[in-house]
Design a protein around this motif. Structure first.
Motif, PDB file in Angstrom:
ATOM      1  N   ALA A  94       0.841  -1.202   0.000  1.00 40.07           N
ATOM      2  CA  ALA A  94       0.000   0.000   0.000  1.00 40.07           C
ATOM      3  C   ALA A  94       0.872   1.247   0.000  1.00 40.07           C
ATOM      4  N   ALA A  95       0.516   2.210  -0.837  1.00 40.03           N
ATOM      5  CA  ALA A  95       1.270   3.463  -0.929  1.00 40.03           C
ATOM      6  C   ALA A  95       1.267   4.213   0.393  1.00 40.03           C
ATOM      7  N   ASP A  96       0.219   4.032   1.188  1.00 40.48           N
ATOM      8  CA  ASP A  96       0.121   4.739   2.465  1.00 40.48           C
ATOM      9  C   ASP A  96       0.584   3.875   3.643  1.00 40.48           C
ATOM     10  N   ALA A  97       1.446   2.902   3.378  1.00 41.48           N
ATOM     11  CA  ALA A  97       1.916   1.993   4.438  1.00 41.48           C
ATOM     12  C   ALA A  97       2.501   2.743   5.643  1.00 41.48           C
ATOM     13  N   PRO A  98       3.337   3.778   5.470  1.00 42.39           N
ATOM     14  CA  PRO A  98       3.875   4.464   6.654  1.00 42.39           C
ATOM     15  C   PRO A  98       2.782   5.069   7.539  1.00 42.39           C
ATOM     16  N   GLN A  99       1.767   5.646   6.913  1.00 39.43           N
ATOM     17  CA  GLN A  99       0.662   6.215   7.693  1.00 39.43           C
ATOM     18  C   GLN A  99      -0.163   5.108   8.353  1.00 39.43           C
ATOM     19  N   ARG A 100      -0.351   3.999   7.644  1.00 39.55           N
ATOM     20  CA  ARG A 100      -1.089   2.869   8.219  1.00 39.55           C
ATOM     21  C   ARG A 100      -0.360   2.315   9.443  1.00 39.55           C
ATOM     22  N   ILE A 101       0.957   2.220   9.350  1.00 38.39           N
ATOM     23  CA  ILE A 101       1.739   1.691  10.474  1.00 38.39           C
ATOM     24  C   ILE A 101       1.603   2.626  11.676  1.00 38.39           C
ATOM     25  N   LYS A 102       1.681   3.934  11.443  1.00 39.11           N
ATOM     26  CA  LYS A 102       1.538   4.880  12.565  1.00 39.11           C
ATOM     27  C   LYS A 102       0.147   4.778  13.192  1.00 39.11           C
ATOM     28  N   ALA A 103      -0.891   4.642  12.373  1.00 34.92           N
ATOM     29  CA  ALA A 103      -2.250   4.499  12.907  1.00 34.92           C
ATOM     30  C   ALA A 103      -2.380   3.199  13.691  1.00 34.92           C
ATOM     31  N   ALA A 104      -1.820   2.126  13.156  1.00 36.00           N
ATOM     32  CA  ALA A 104      -1.857   0.839  13.861  1.00 36.00           C
ATOM     33  C   ALA A 104      -1.075   0.927  15.166  1.00 36.00           C
ATOM     34  N   ALA A 105       0.068   1.620  15.141  1.00 32.43           N
ATOM     35  CA  ALA A 105       0.879   1.776  16.349  1.00 32.43           C
ATOM     36  C   ALA A 105       0.115   2.525  17.424  1.00 32.43           C
ATOM     37  N   ALA A 106      -0.543   3.617  17.038  1.00 31.61           N
ATOM     38  CA  ALA A 106      -1.309   4.404  18.012  1.00 31.61           C
ATOM     39  C   ALA A 106      -2.409   3.566  18.645  1.00 31.61           C
ATOM     40  N   ALA A 107      -3.070   2.741  17.852  1.00 35.03           N
ATOM     41  CA  ALA A 107      -4.138   1.888  18.382  1.00 35.03           C
ATOM     42  C   ALA A 107      -3.570   0.746  19.227  1.00 35.03           C
ATOM     43  N   ALA A 108      -2.529   0.104  18.725  1.00 39.75           N
ATOM     44  CA  ALA A 108      -1.972  -1.075  19.392  1.00 39.75           C
ATOM     45  C   ALA A 108      -1.331  -0.747  20.737  1.00 39.75           C
ATOM     46  N   LEU A 109      -0.821   0.469  20.880  1.00 37.40           N
ATOM     47  CA  LEU A 109      -0.131   0.835  22.118  1.00 37.40           C
ATOM     48  C   LEU A 109      -1.081   1.290  23.219  1.00 37.40           C
ATOM     49  N   GLN A 110      -2.386   1.276  22.958  1.00 38.24           N
ATOM     50  CA  GLN A 110      -3.355   1.539  24.017  1.00 38.24           C
ATOM     51  C   GLN A 110      -3.305   0.369  25.004  1.00 38.24           C
ATOM     52  N   ASP A 111      -3.612   0.631  26.235  1.00 33.42           N
ATOM     53  CA  ASP A 111      -3.523  -0.383  27.283  1.00 33.42           C
ATOM     54  C   ASP A 111      -4.300  -1.651  26.918  1.00 33.42           C
ATOM     55  N   GLY A 112      -3.585  -2.767  26.829  1.00 28.62           N
ATOM     56  CA  GLY A 112      -4.206  -4.057  26.577  1.00 28.62           C
ATOM     57  C   GLY A 112      -4.637  -4.321  25.151  1.00 28.62           C
ATOM     58  N   ALA A 113      -4.255  -3.466  24.209  1.00 29.66           N
ATOM     59  CA  ALA A 113      -4.744  -3.600  22.829  1.00 29.66           C
ATOM     60  C   ALA A 113      -3.861  -4.475  21.945  1.00 29.66           C
ATOM     61  N   LEU A 114      -2.623  -4.759  22.366  1.00 28.88           N
ATOM     62  CA  LEU A 114      -1.703  -5.541  21.543  1.00 28.88           C
ATOM     63  C   LEU A 114      -1.603  -6.956  22.086  1.00 28.88           C
ATOM     64  N   GLU A 115      -1.881  -7.917  21.228  1.00 33.51           N
ATOM     65  CA  GLU A 115      -1.728  -9.334  21.592  1.00 33.51           C
ATOM     66  C   GLU A 115      -1.068 -10.034  20.418  1.00 33.51           C
ATOM     67  N   ARG A 152       6.644   1.965  19.343  1.00 35.11           N
ATOM     68  CA  ARG A 152       6.976   3.258  19.962  1.00 35.11           C
ATOM     69  C   ARG A 152       8.024   3.999  19.127  1.00 35.11           C
ATOM     70  N   SER A 153       8.984   3.253  18.572  1.00 37.43           N
ATOM     71  CA  SER A 153      10.008   3.895  17.735  1.00 37.43           C
ATOM     72  C   SER A 153       9.390   4.452  16.455  1.00 37.43           C
ATOM     73  N   VAL A 154       8.381   3.776  15.921  1.00 41.11           N
ATOM     74  CA  VAL A 154       7.680   4.261  14.734  1.00 41.11           C
ATOM     75  C   VAL A 154       6.977   5.578  15.038  1.00 41.11           C
ATOM     76  N   LEU A 155       6.297   5.638  16.172  1.00 40.51           N
ATOM     77  CA  LEU A 155       5.588   6.868  16.541  1.00 40.51           C
ATOM     78  C   LEU A 155       6.544   8.022  16.832  1.00 40.51           C
ATOM     79  N   ALA A 156       7.766   7.710  17.246  1.00 41.00           N
ATOM     80  CA  ALA A 156       8.745   8.745  17.566  1.00 41.00           C
ATOM     81  C   ALA A 156       9.405   9.329  16.312  1.00 41.00           C
ATOM     82  N   GLN A 157       9.249   8.662  15.170  1.00 45.14           N
ATOM     83  CA  GLN A 157       9.864   9.151  13.931  1.00 45.14           C
ATOM     84  C   GLN A 157       9.136  10.389  13.436  1.00 45.14           C
TER      85      GLN A 157
END
Length: 141
Positions: free
Chosen positions: A48-69, A131-136
């Motif tokens: 996907a051309a928007d992969a970097p933005q998708r990863i950041k959106a996924a990171a923001a969601a996944a890093l919520q308390d208890g959201a990553l498994e 977290r490193s992705v979100l810090a970029q």
């Protein structure tokens, strides 16, 4: 010399395979197991051309308390692994892509090669990478 037909790897177990630098243009990877496969430098995979933005959106969601498994693609609507979050965040497109090609390949196509290299990390390692992705800093076109 006639062109060879596309490579049919549908459902193939490529776990741990060294596919570094492979040209996978036209290859059917639907349902293939790519767990631990080295895909660095591969070409021909539709990302996907928007992969970097998708990863950041996924990171923001996944890093919520208890959201990553990382032990399951989708545990429920609010708990997924990294690849599962990429699929979930893509909505109907992600759902249809997952049905068509399987979870691993759908996540790869939505998030790209670097994200795929973290699909089978532990919760801790995946969280650290996210977290490193979100810090970029944002890259402006």
């Amino acid at each position: 010399m006639p062109e060879s037909p596309p490579l049919n790897l549908r459902g193939a177990d490529l776990g741990g395979a060294n596919l570094r630098g492979a040209n996978l243009r036209g290859a059917n990877l639907g349902g293939a197991n790519l767990r631990g496969a080295n895909l660095r430098g591969c070409t021909g995979i539709a990302i996907a051309a928007d992969a970097p933005q998708r990863i950041k959106a996924a990171a923001a969601a996944a890093l919520q308390d208890g959201a990553l498994e990382m032990g399951a693609w989708h545990s429920c609507d609010t708990k997924h692994c990294l690849g599962g979050w990429l699929i979930h965040q893509a909505g109907e497109v992600g759902r249809l892509l997952e049905v068509a090609v399987g979870s691993g390949v759908a996540g790869l196509m939505l998030g790209g090669l670097e994200a795929h290299s973290h699909f089978y990390d532990s919760n801790e390692a995946a969280s650290e990478w996210l977290r490193s992705v979100l810090a970029q800093p944002e890259v402006k076109p």
